[in-house]
Design an enzyme around this catalytic site. Structure first.
Site, PDB file in Angstrom:
ATOM      1  N   GLU A   1       9.286 -39.618  61.019  1.00  0.00           N
ATOM      2  CA  GLU A   1      10.122 -38.721  60.122  1.00  0.00           C
ATOM      3  C   GLU A   1      10.414 -37.451  60.659  1.00  0.00           C
ATOM      4  O   GLU A   1       9.538 -36.673  60.776  1.00  0.00           O
ATOM      5  CB  GLU A   1       9.411 -38.562  58.707  1.00  0.00           C
ATOM      6  CG  GLU A   1       9.066 -39.830  58.040  1.00  0.00           C
ATOM      7  CD  GLU A   1      10.462 -40.739  57.477  1.00  0.00           C
ATOM      8  OE1 GLU A   1      11.409 -39.763  57.480  1.00  0.00           O
ATOM      9  OE2 GLU A   1      10.694 -41.883  57.661  1.00  0.00           O
TER      10      GLU A   1
ATOM     11  N   GLU B   1       7.112 -34.424  51.029  1.00  0.00           N
ATOM     12  CA  GLU B   1       7.564 -35.156  52.195  1.00  0.00           C
ATOM     13  C   GLU B   1       6.801 -36.399  52.442  1.00  0.00           C
ATOM     14  O   GLU B   1       7.404 -37.477  52.738  1.00  0.00           O
ATOM     15  CB  GLU B   1       7.750 -34.158  53.304  1.00  0.00           C
ATOM     16  CG  GLU B   1       8.459 -34.977  54.457  1.00  0.00           C
ATOM     17  CD  GLU B   1       9.800 -34.884  54.351  1.00  0.00           C
ATOM     18  OE1 GLU B   1      10.669 -34.290  53.646  1.00  0.00           O
ATOM     19  OE2 GLU B   1      10.468 -36.247  54.578  1.00  0.00           O
TER      20      GLU B   1
ATOM     21  N   GLU C   1       9.974 -44.437  50.364  1.00  0.00           N
ATOM     22  CA  GLU C   1      11.018 -44.845  50.874  1.00  0.00           C
ATOM     23  C   GLU C   1      10.676 -46.226  51.640  1.00  0.00           C
ATOM     24  O   GLU C   1      11.424 -47.145  51.380  1.00  0.00           O
ATOM     25  CB  GLU C   1      11.535 -44.032  52.116  1.00  0.00           C
ATOM     26  CG  GLU C   1      12.501 -43.041  51.695  1.00  0.00           C
ATOM     27  CD  GLU C   1      13.122 -41.927  53.019  1.00  0.00           C
ATOM     28  OE1 GLU C   1      12.690 -42.213  53.747  1.00  0.00           O
ATOM     29  OE2 GLU C   1      13.986 -41.294  52.434  1.00  0.00           O
TER      30      GLU C   1
ATOM     31  N   LYS D   1      15.564 -43.376  46.239  1.00  0.00           N
ATOM     32  CA  LYS D   1      15.541 -42.543  47.744  1.00  0.00           C
ATOM     33  C   LYS D   1      16.007 -41.173  47.373  1.00  0.00           C
ATOM     34  O   LYS D   1      15.372 -39.957  47.880  1.00  0.00           O
ATOM     35  CB  LYS D   1      15.849 -43.252  48.907  1.00  0.00           C
ATOM     36  CG  LYS D   1      15.257 -44.389  49.008  1.00  0.00           C
ATOM     37  CD  LYS D   1      15.785 -45.138  50.286  1.00  0.00           C
ATOM     38  CE  LYS D   1      15.162 -46.315  50.956  1.00  0.00           C
ATOM     39  NZ  LYS D   1      15.778 -46.951  52.253  1.00  0.00           N
ATOM     40  N   ASP D   2      17.111 -41.108  46.682  1.00  0.00           N
ATOM     41  CA  ASP D   2      17.709 -39.625  46.407  1.00  0.00           C
ATOM     42  C   ASP D   2      16.783 -38.967  45.528  1.00  0.00           C
ATOM     43  O   ASP D   2      16.644 -37.550  45.805  1.00  0.00           O
ATOM     44  CB  ASP D   2      19.039 -39.938  45.625  1.00  0.00           C
ATOM     45  CG  ASP D   2      20.352 -40.552  46.845  1.00  0.00           C
ATOM     46  OD1 ASP D   2      19.736 -40.470  47.904  1.00  0.00           O
ATOM     47  OD2 ASP D   2      21.274 -41.048  46.282  1.00  0.00           O
TER      48      ASP D   2
ATOM     49  N   SER E   1      13.882 -37.350  47.595  1.00  0.00           N
ATOM     50  CA  SER E   1      14.450 -36.545  48.483  1.00  0.00           C
ATOM     51  C   SER E   1      14.747 -35.390  47.988  1.00  0.00           C
ATOM     52  O   SER E   1      14.636 -34.207  48.418  1.00  0.00           O
ATOM     53  CB  SER E   1      15.426 -37.031  49.558  1.00  0.00           C
ATOM     54  OG  SER E   1      16.685 -37.200  48.997  1.00  0.00           O
TER      55      SER E   1
END
Length: 121
Positions: free
Chosen positions: A28, A69, A76, A94-95, A98
């Site tokens: 990542e 994070e 994810e 996922k959105d 984040s």
């Protein structure tokens, strides 16, 4: 991909946790960026000789971003496992994850501005 056998004991669990962090760092780029920024902030904090209370806020801000994070990475991975193809709800999940990272990062920037602003200006 890390070994998926269940760890034995506390030391084994800690080792697996560190492997998870290492895996996330390898895969990542945003986490690597956050670790880099955290290192810069820690060096700046040492340079300005922050008070103990200010250090607590800085550590809290850094920890919040890194934890968000890591949760984002974990989520994810789980979504990719459950839904390898495209699905609107998978994308939404996922959105949202984040978005949590973004909120933590904005919070950290605000804390940094308030704390470092008092030392710089």
């Amino acid at each position: 991909m890390p070994d998926i056998h269940k760890p034995a004991g506390f030391i084994g669990s800690c080792r697996r946790s560190l492997q998870g962090i290492a895996y996330s760092l390898r895969t990542e780029k945003h986490l690597r960026f956050h670790f880099f920024v955290a290192a810069v902030v820690v060096l700046a904090s040492a340079y300005f000789r922050l008070s103990g209370v200010h250090w607590l806020f800085i550590i809290y801000a850094i920890g919040s971003v890194l934890v968000a994070e890591l949760f984002n990475t974990a989520l994810e991975s789980a979504i990719d496992l459950a839904e390898p193809g495209y699905h609107p709800l998978a994308g939404l999940g996922k959105d949202v994850a984040s978005g949590a990272v973004l909120v933590a990062a904005i919070q950290a920037v605000i804390i940094g501005i308030i704390i470092f602003g008092s030392y710089i200006f």
